[in-house]
Design a protein around this motif. Structure first.
Motif: not given
Lengths: 301, 448
Positions: A160-185
């Motif tokens: 619909a939006a005509k775009q690729f979406v790359v979802q990053l699955n990350a954990v923070d330093l403590a090992g909890n799931p988090t949103y990884a921001m400012n990561v280059k892909v």
């Protein structure tokens, strides 16, 4: 001379050469060893450095891949992303080594300006998490650097939006799931002869997503393409077949009427011209033969 | 037609023409037998050579992957070219109402028929597997110039036969009526059957004239098509030296030159052997000489276009090709052909003194030889420079030096065409009796 002797001699010479290259020492002056980075350690500079690296260094050193120790052996140049190499060299030592070269490594003093050399080093340092910028390198702008670990990435195509979406699955330093921001892909897609980049170094947003506009790729006959998403430091990557657009149907010109087709696919205009001309001429010829018959009918009986 | 003559006068004139022209039909001279013997010997040797080609395949020729069209195809183009003269003389000049072509029109038609028949044969000779000839027709593509070429060659053979046969009808009638006692019965029977009961009634003449006229008009586009399509076999490719838009007219104009040369040679020897000086006159040679200059000038004009325009631009591939022709490997053949087969004949034929039988015959030989070598130069040098060069090809791909077997077969096929012509000029009057008589004021409808 016998070929086998030649081979033995050549390979011994090259082995000797490789050995001598390894045996040599780096020539680094004390001034060089003490030098500090003269460019800022910012993303823009790192990107510039990456471009220079890809042009002048990658052909031997390959990609920077973070690993504990160098995993490559001569004649392949070392992996400069190896933590052991990164930690063993100060900025100044890198500068001296690149400037002066050693054995198979050419001196870049004449080829690259000091600023360019520092830009390359700034890029090299991106694969060293423990790096502490020194000199002018201390960042002036505060960039939020993601400090957790990227576990995986998943690419989908949003029709619909005509775009690729790359979802990053990350954990923070403590090992909890988090949103990884400012990561280059980087996003690439597979062709018959390798990978072509769709986008390089696109940063993830606050939801840990990288959005890349549809570049209009030709899908295969089932409507799929193979995409490869990877973090810019190549630490994590994923290759995946995704549904993309409508299936591409190979419409062979040979299935249509064409000049280069088979006889069954003769263009109508050609067939009509050919048949009418040939028919016309041969009707005239048969008419002439009929006239012979008429002459014969008029014979003296 | 001259002034009205009396019945008696007409009879005398007609009698003389008939006797003069039919004399060769009634007897076979020693020279003729010798000539046929020579031709048959050549053909026998060629058949022996062809046996080797059939047994061992085209490897016995010098044709390889690069030069896959060699001497045979060059000769094919030469045959088609020369055969076009039938159309030029009978149709173009004839329809213009020129009377000087009457004594030589049948010679031209006979040359056309003999050569175009052999054009078909040499294609089969060029085939590695002639047993698969039928596949050409079964799997032919309407889009292919080769298919068109087969069509037009077949059509041209048929029309040429008709155009040879139709004007022969009145002569066959004359022969049937007058030769019964002078020739063997089998020969007379042939004439009797072929004459189709011709009696020369006004109605028969009416049908005959109309049919000939229609066919003369029809043969012009067909003849143009046959050689234009032959040129397209090459010109429809992207190869340097062939990739040319003027190849059609270039071939056609070249064909007129070659055909005129062949007619000049035939005229000279027939006139000498059959003592027909009274019919094939010096004036005939004079006019043929002028015609040769005219068609040669047209051909020269197309030559200029064909070489000057690419030579000015010198596109990479064209430059290689032109260098090969002008100063390279084929320079000698090229310049000898252009000078000996084109410039000199034009220049010499401009002089009235040269337009006499003997010099014209020599010029004709130069023109025909030049025409054959010109076809060789058109076909082979282009093929030697591969369109898609491959690495490490054998040296033999890069050159083409015809083998003895190839040359023998080619000469043999040419000999067959000459033999067909030789038989035709023996079996039938080489000059139309009725038209000649008509020109001299004989009322042909009455004097049979």
């Amino acid at each position: 001379m016998h070929t086998i002797y030649k081979l033995v001699i050549y390979s011994s010479i090259s082995l000797l050469w490789v050995g001598s290259v390894q045996a040599q020492n780096w020539t680094i002056s004390e001034e060089e060893r003490a030098m500090k980075m003269t460019v800022e350690y910012t993303e823009a500079i790192q990107t510039e450095g990456k471009a220079i690296f890809e042009k002048s260094c990658k052909m031997c050193h390959g990609d920077l891949i973070v690993s504990p120790v160098n995993d490559r052996v001569l004649p392949i140049a070392p992996n400069l992303g190896a933590t052991s190499i990164q930690s063993a060299n100060s900025d100044g030592e890198f500068y001296g080594k690149i400037s002066n070269g050693k054995g198979g490594m050419p001196p870049f003093k004449a080829a690259l300006s000091p600023d360019d050399l520092w830009k390359v080093i700034a890029y090299l340092r991106t694969s060293y998490a423990a790096y502490v910028p020194q000199g002018a390198a201390a960042p002036s702008e505060a960039v939020a650097i993601f400090e957790g670990t990227i576990k995986s990435l998943t690419t989908t195509f949003d029709t619909a939006a005509k775009q690729f979406v790359v979802q990053l699955n990350a954990v923070d330093l403590a090992g909890n799931p988090t949103y990884a921001m400012n990561v280059k892909v980087d996003l690439l897609f597979k062709t018959s002869f390798g990978y072509l980049p769709v986008a390089k170094g696109v940063k993830s947003n606050s939801k840990g997503q990288v959005l890349i506009a549809d570049p209009n790729i030709q899908p295969d006959s089932t409507g799929h393409i193979i995409v490869k998403a990877q973090t810019a430091d190549l630490a994590v990557s994923e290759e995946k077949v995704i549904a993309y657009g409508s299936p591409w149907v190979w419409d062979s010109p040979l299935n249509h009427r064409s000049l280069w087709g088979t006889s069954a696919n003769t263009p109508i205009w050609l067939l009509a011209t050919y048949l009418s001309v040939v028919l016309g001429v041969w009707i005239t010829i048969f008419w002439a033969i009929l006239q012979l018959f008429r002459i014969w009918m008029l014979r003296e009986r | 037609m001259s002034e009205i003559k009396s019945q008696e006068e007409q009879k005398v004139i007609f009698e003389k023409i008939r006797k003069d022209i039919l004399r060769p039909v009634m007897s076979i001279s020693y020279g003729y037998k010798l000539w046929v013997g020579i031709l048959l010997t050549i053909i026998a040797v060629a058949v022996w050579a062809y046996y080797y080609q059939l047994r061992d395949g085209l490897m016995v020729t010098a044709m390889r992957d690069y030069v896959s069209w060699g001497m045979y195809i060059a000769t094919f183009v030469f045959f088609v070219a020369t055969a076009l003269v039938g159309m030029l003389i009978s149709a173009v000049v004839g329809l213009l109402g020129k009377k000087w072509i009457i004594p030589i029109s049948r010679i031209a038609e006979m040359i056309a028929l003999a050569f175009v028949m052999m054009a078909g044969i040499i294609i089969v000779v060029d085939m590695g597997r002639p047993d698969r000839l039928l596949n050409v027709f079964i799997h032919g593509r309407f889009q292919s110039p080769i298919f068109w070429d087969i069509t037009v060659v077949t059509t041209y053979v048929t029309i040429s036969m008709l155009l040879l046969f139709l004007p022969l009808l009145p002569d066959l009638g004359i022969m049937r009526n007058h030769l019964k006692k002078d020739i063997p019965a089998w020969q007379w029977n042939i004439y009797n059957i072929l004459s189709l009961g011709w009696v020369g009634t006004p109605n028969q003449y009416k049908i005959l004239h109309r049919t000939i006229r229609v066919l003369l008009v029809l043969i012009i586009p067909v003849a143009l098509a046959i050689h234009t399509v032959t040129s397209w076999l090459s010109a429809a490719t992207l190869r340097a030296g062939w990739d040319s838009t003027i190849f059609g007219p270039y071939y056609v104009s070249g064909a007129f030159v070659a055909g005129s040369g062949a007619v000049l040679i035939a005229m000279y020897f027939i006139r000498k052997a059959y003592k027909l000086e009274e019919y094939i006159t010096d004036e005939s040679f004079n006019m043929m000489g002028k015609l040769l200059v005219l068609v040669s000038l047209v051909y020269l004009y197309f030559n200029l276009n064909e070489f000057l325009v690419p030579g000015y631009k010198m596109k990479t591939a064209d430059a290689v090709h032109l260098h090969t022709l002008f100063v390279g490997k084929y320079a000698f053949m090229f310049w000898a052909t252009q000078i000996g087969g084109l410039f000199l004949p034009i220049f010499l034929s401009l002089f009235r003194k040269m337009r006499k039988p003997f010099p014209m015959m020599l010029i004709g030989i130069a023109v025909v030889l030049g025409a054959w070598f010109k076809r060789f130069i058109i076909i082979i040098p282009t093929l030697i420079h591969a369109h898609l060069p491959i690495q490490n090809v054998p040296q033999e791909f890069h050159e083409y030096n015809p083998t003895g077997i190839e040359i023998t077969i080619t000469i043999g096929v040419i000999a067959i065409s000459v033999l067909i012509f030789t038989i035709l000029v023996k079996l039938f009057p080489v000059i139309p009796i009725w038209e000649t008589a008509h020109e001299k004021g004989v009322d042909i409808e009455k004097n049979l």
